[in-house]
Write a protein that holds these residues in place. Structure first.
Motif, PDB file in Angstrom:
ATOM      1  N   PRO A 163       0.839  -1.210   0.000  1.00 36.30           N
ATOM      2  CA  PRO A 163       0.000   0.000   0.000  1.00 36.30           C
ATOM      3  C   PRO A 163       0.865   1.247   0.000  1.00 36.30           C
ATOM      4  CG  PRO A 163      -0.745  -1.566   1.668  1.00 36.30           C
ATOM      5  CD  PRO A 163       0.578  -2.061   1.174  1.00 36.30           C
ATOM      6  N   PRO A 164       0.391   2.336  -0.580  1.00 35.74           N
ATOM      7  CA  PRO A 164       1.196   3.563  -0.608  1.00 35.74           C
ATOM      8  C   PRO A 164       1.254   4.229   0.754  1.00 35.74           C
ATOM      9  CG  PRO A 164      -0.985   3.982  -1.501  1.00 35.74           C
ATOM     10  CD  PRO A 164      -0.915   2.505  -1.250  1.00 35.74           C
ATOM     11  N   ASP A 165       2.224   5.110   0.909  1.00 32.58           N
ATOM     12  CA  ASP A 165       2.294   5.976   2.081  1.00 32.58           C
ATOM     13  C   ASP A 165       1.048   6.857   2.071  1.00 32.58           C
ATOM     14  OD1 ASP A 165       2.788   7.967   3.940  1.00 32.58           O
ATOM     15  OD2 ASP A 165       4.887   8.237   3.354  1.00 32.58           O
ATOM     16  N   PHE A 166       0.272   6.826   3.150  1.00 29.07           N
ATOM     17  CA  PHE A 166      -0.985   7.568   3.154  1.00 29.07           C
ATOM     18  C   PHE A 166      -0.774   9.079   3.090  1.00 29.07           C
ATOM     19  CE2 PHE A 166      -2.719   3.577   5.086  1.00 29.07           C
ATOM     20  CZ  PHE A 166      -3.577   3.296   4.038  1.00 29.07           C
ATOM     21  N   ALA A 167       0.390   9.564   3.473  1.00 31.70           N
ATOM     22  CA  ALA A 167       0.668  10.989   3.318  1.00 31.70           C
ATOM     23  C   ALA A 167       0.686  11.377   1.843  1.00 31.70           C
ATOM     24  CB  ALA A 167       1.997  11.345   3.971  1.00 31.70           C
ATOM     25  N   LEU A 168       1.076  10.433   0.974  1.00 31.95           N
ATOM     26  CA  LEU A 168       1.085  10.701  -0.460  1.00 31.95           C
ATOM     27  C   LEU A 168      -0.325  10.639  -1.047  1.00 31.95           C
ATOM     28  CD1 LEU A 168       4.197   8.564  -1.463  1.00 31.95           C
ATOM     29  CD2 LEU A 168       4.119  10.993  -0.908  1.00 31.95           C
ATOM     30  N   VAL A 169      -1.219   9.931  -0.385  1.00 31.79           N
ATOM     31  CA  VAL A 169      -2.610   9.856  -0.840  1.00 31.79           C
ATOM     32  C   VAL A 169      -3.401  11.062  -0.354  1.00 31.79           C
ATOM     33  CG1 VAL A 169      -4.761   8.519  -0.709  1.00 31.79           C
ATOM     34  CG2 VAL A 169      -2.552   7.335  -0.900  1.00 31.79           C
ATOM     35  N   LEU A 170      -3.232  11.422   0.912  1.00 39.11           N
ATOM     36  CA  LEU A 170      -4.094  12.400   1.556  1.00 39.11           C
ATOM     37  C   LEU A 170      -3.566  13.829   1.462  1.00 39.11           C
ATOM     38  CD1 LEU A 170      -4.721  10.304   4.795  1.00 39.11           C
ATOM     39  CD2 LEU A 170      -6.193  10.425   2.782  1.00 39.11           C
ATOM     40  N   GLY A 171      -2.289  13.997   1.202  1.00 41.86           N
ATOM     41  CA  GLY A 171      -1.706  15.329   1.191  1.00 41.86           C
ATOM     42  C   GLY A 171      -2.367  16.255   0.177  1.00 41.86           C
ATOM     43  N   GLY A 172      -2.686  17.470   0.590  1.00 46.15           N
ATOM     44  CA  GLY A 172      -3.226  18.488  -0.304  1.00 46.15           C
ATOM     45  C   GLY A 172      -4.676  18.347  -0.668  1.00 46.15           C
ATOM     46  N   MET A 173      -5.371  17.344  -0.118  1.00 51.88           N
ATOM     47  CA  MET A 173      -6.745  17.118  -0.578  1.00 51.88           C
ATOM     48  C   MET A 173      -7.717  18.184  -0.063  1.00 51.88           C
ATOM     49  SD  MET A 173      -8.032  13.854   1.644  1.00 51.88           S
ATOM     50  CE  MET A 173      -8.594  14.025   3.345  1.00 51.88           C
ATOM     51  N   ASN A 174      -7.307  18.968   0.939  1.00 50.77           N
ATOM     52  CA  ASN A 174      -8.159  20.054   1.443  1.00 50.77           C
ATOM     53  C   ASN A 174      -7.538  21.429   1.214  1.00 50.77           C
ATOM     54  OD1 ASN A 174     -10.210  18.341   2.596  1.00 50.77           O
ATOM     55  ND2 ASN A 174      -8.710  17.791   4.164  1.00 50.77           N
ATOM     56  N   THR A 175      -6.518  21.497   0.356  1.00 51.73           N
ATOM     57  CA  THR A 175      -5.788  22.743   0.136  1.00 51.73           C
ATOM     58  C   THR A 175      -6.268  23.398  -1.152  1.00 51.73           C
ATOM     59  OG1 THR A 175      -3.861  21.803   1.250  1.00 51.73           O
ATOM     60  CG2 THR A 175      -3.505  23.761  -0.087  1.00 51.73           C
ATOM     61  N   ASP A 176      -6.692  24.655  -1.061  1.00 48.71           N
ATOM     62  CA  ASP A 176      -7.212  25.390  -2.210  1.00 48.71           C
ATOM     63  C   ASP A 176      -6.106  26.200  -2.871  1.00 48.71           C
ATOM     64  OD1 ASP A 176      -8.612  27.713  -3.656  1.00 48.71           O
ATOM     65  OD2 ASP A 176     -10.284  26.392  -3.150  1.00 48.71           O
ATOM     66  N   LEU A 177      -6.129  26.207  -4.201  1.00 49.39           N
ATOM     67  CA  LEU A 177      -5.119  26.944  -4.952  1.00 49.39           C
ATOM     68  C   LEU A 177      -5.149  28.438  -4.624  1.00 49.39           C
ATOM     69  CD1 LEU A 177      -2.909  26.654  -7.097  1.00 49.39           C
ATOM     70  CD2 LEU A 177      -4.665  27.000  -8.850  1.00 49.39           C
ATOM     71  N   ALA A 178      -6.269  28.947  -4.121  1.00 50.19           N
ATOM     72  CA  ALA A 178      -6.379  30.376  -3.812  1.00 50.19           C
ATOM     73  C   ALA A 178      -5.458  30.803  -2.677  1.00 50.19           C
ATOM     74  CB  ALA A 178      -7.826  30.719  -3.462  1.00 50.19           C
ATOM     75  N   VAL A 179      -5.050  29.872  -1.809  1.00 46.53           N
ATOM     76  CA  VAL A 179      -4.193  30.238  -0.668  1.00 46.53           C
ATOM     77  C   VAL A 179      -2.788  29.666  -0.797  1.00 46.53           C
ATOM     78  CG1 VAL A 179      -6.151  30.449   0.899  1.00 46.53           C
ATOM     79  CG2 VAL A 179      -4.990  28.245   0.681  1.00 46.53           C
ATOM     80  N   THR A 180      -2.502  28.964  -1.908  1.00 39.56           N
ATOM     81  CA  THR A 180      -1.151  28.436  -2.135  1.00 39.56           C
ATOM     82  C   THR A 180      -0.803  28.694  -3.596  1.00 39.56           C
ATOM     83  OG1 THR A 180       0.260  26.477  -1.892  1.00 39.56           O
ATOM     84  CG2 THR A 180      -2.023  26.098  -2.560  1.00 39.56           C
ATOM     85  N   ASN A 181       0.025  27.852  -4.220  1.00 40.09           N
ATOM     86  CA  ASN A 181       0.315  28.012  -5.644  1.00 40.09           C
ATOM     87  C   ASN A 181       0.575  26.647  -6.260  1.00 40.09           C
ATOM     88  OD1 ASN A 181       3.239  27.394  -5.421  1.00 40.09           O
ATOM     89  ND2 ASN A 181       3.346  29.370  -4.351  1.00 40.09           N
ATOM     90  N   THR A 182       0.884  26.630  -7.545  1.00 42.52           N
ATOM     91  CA  THR A 182       0.989  25.352  -8.260  1.00 42.52           C
ATOM     92  C   THR A 182       2.248  24.581  -7.908  1.00 42.52           C
ATOM     93  OG1 THR A 182       1.972  26.535 -10.143  1.00 42.52           O
ATOM     94  CG2 THR A 182      -0.408  26.142 -10.201  1.00 42.52           C
ATOM     95  N   ASN A 183       3.144  25.132  -7.076  1.00 40.60           N
ATOM     96  CA  ASN A 183       4.292  24.361  -6.592  1.00 40.60           C
ATOM     97  C   ASN A 183       3.918  23.438  -5.436  1.00 40.60           C
ATOM     98  OD1 ASN A 183       6.535  25.337  -8.243  1.00 40.60           O
ATOM     99  ND2 ASN A 183       6.119  27.311  -7.287  1.00 40.60           N
ATOM    100  N   HIS A 184       2.708  23.578  -4.933  1.00 41.86           N
ATOM    101  CA  HIS A 184       2.215  22.680  -3.894  1.00 41.86           C
ATOM    102  C   HIS A 184       2.099  21.263  -4.482  1.00 41.86           C
ATOM    103  CE1 HIS A 184      -0.070  22.561   0.045  1.00 41.86           C
ATOM    104  NE2 HIS A 184      -0.206  21.329  -0.413  1.00 41.86           N
ATOM    105  N   VAL A 185       2.400  20.244  -3.683  1.00 40.70           N
ATOM    106  CA  VAL A 185       2.286  18.853  -4.133  1.00 40.70           C
ATOM    107  C   VAL A 185       0.979  18.280  -3.604  1.00 40.70           C
ATOM    108  CG1 VAL A 185       3.337  16.576  -4.136  1.00 40.70           C
ATOM    109  CG2 VAL A 185       4.796  18.609  -4.149  1.00 40.70           C
TER     110      VAL A 185
END
Length: 298
Positions: A163-185
């Motif tokens: 199974p994958p590392d769950f941080a790689l699955v769940l990371g960024g799923m609640n992060t909106d582009l309006a408060v970050t940028n496209t360099n976010h993973v």
């Protein structure tokens, strides 16, 4: 205040059971399985900015089961089995569907045209899509047999998954582009990482005190986690945007050989001389290799 705040917590409940049964003089049967239940919470944010902030909560679960039979026919031994792996992240990722019904991953949530601040619960149910459950059946087989009174050969072939590392699955799923940028993973609904392994070995006894063992193997690594630059629709502006997302796009190959000499000296001393050679080639050393090196290339 400066710096960044990290809060992380993970609880696991693990259960397993196994049966080892000598059915008769020829067959030894092994049956077993287990489960792991996760409770994961993670928060990360700079003290003065929401850029690259991240927060998620999820309760993934994983299940395994296996059956294996060892068939002992004197000098010939055959081991064959099947393993079943299942996991579900029990999470959801945001998607945007256009008027024609074509859907693609999105990094717009609160800035999504579908989001209604007066009715957030209903609009979030429309934006988020539940992740799929993933399962895989892995076969394996091993056989060993003598070719002379002092030489024995063995072969093995196996599929293995992780199974994958769950941080790689769940990371960024609640992060909106309006408060970050496209360099976010951003994470995604990842499948299992897979490995197909083949091994050949030979063992020769020059005498009762002097033994040579040689093993050669090949491993194909398939569908491992890897960051990539993904072009997707930005629903706020109706244009495409390149985002950095974790995918199952990593693959590679590993070849190797192990040589070992064992020598016994009298009744008190043993000596071992070993040599290993391994050559590995893959599209990434870790899931972030591509993002850290070549993510400006589409």
């Amino acid at each position: 205040p400066t710096g960044r705040l990290f809060l992380n917590q993970e609880n696991r409940f693990i259960g397993s059971a196994a049966l080892d049964w000598q059915v008769d003089r020829y067959n030894r049967l092994k049956i077993g399985g287990g489960t792991t239940q996760f409770d994961i919470k993670s928060y990360s944010s700079a003290m003065t900015s929401q850029a690259f902030s991240d927060f998620y909560m999820a309760e993934p679960d994983a299940w395994t089961g296996y059956i294996e039979d060892r068939l002992d026919l004197g000098d010939v031994v055959l081991v064959a089995g099947l393993r079943y792996d299942y996991y579900n992240s029990n999470a959801a990722h945001p998607e945007y569907c256009d008027s024609l019904g074509a859907c693609s991953p999105t990094v717009r949530i609160s800035s999504n045209p579908l989001y209604d601040p007066n009715n957030p619960e209903a609009s979030l149910e429309e934006i988020y899509v539940e992740n799929e459950a993933h399962d895989y059946i892995s076969p394996h087989i091993q056989v060993s047999f003598p070719v002379s009174d002092r030489t024995n050969m063995r072969f093995s072939y196996a599929h293995q998954v992780q199974p994958p590392d769950f941080a790689l699955v769940l990371g960024g799923m609640n992060t909106d582009l309006a408060v970050t940028n496209t360099n976010h993973v951003y994470g995604s609904d990842l499948d299992f990482g897979k490995t197909i392994t083949f091994e050949f070995g030979i063992r020769h006894a020059f005498s009762d005190d002097f033994v040579l063992d040689i093993a050669a193997y090949n491993k194909d690594n398939l569908a491992n986690a890897a960051g990539r630059l993904i072009s997707t629709l930005d629903p706020k502006f109706g244009t495409s945007v390149d985002i950095r997302q974790i995918t199952n796009a990593d693959f590679g190959n590993t070849k190797g050989i192990d040589i070992r000499l064992d020598k016994r000296f009298g009744q008190l001393f043993n000596g071992t001389l070993g040599y290993s050679f391994q050559s590995a080639q893959s599209t990434g050393t870790d899931p972030f290799t591509y993002i850290n090196f070549g993510s400006r290339v589409v």
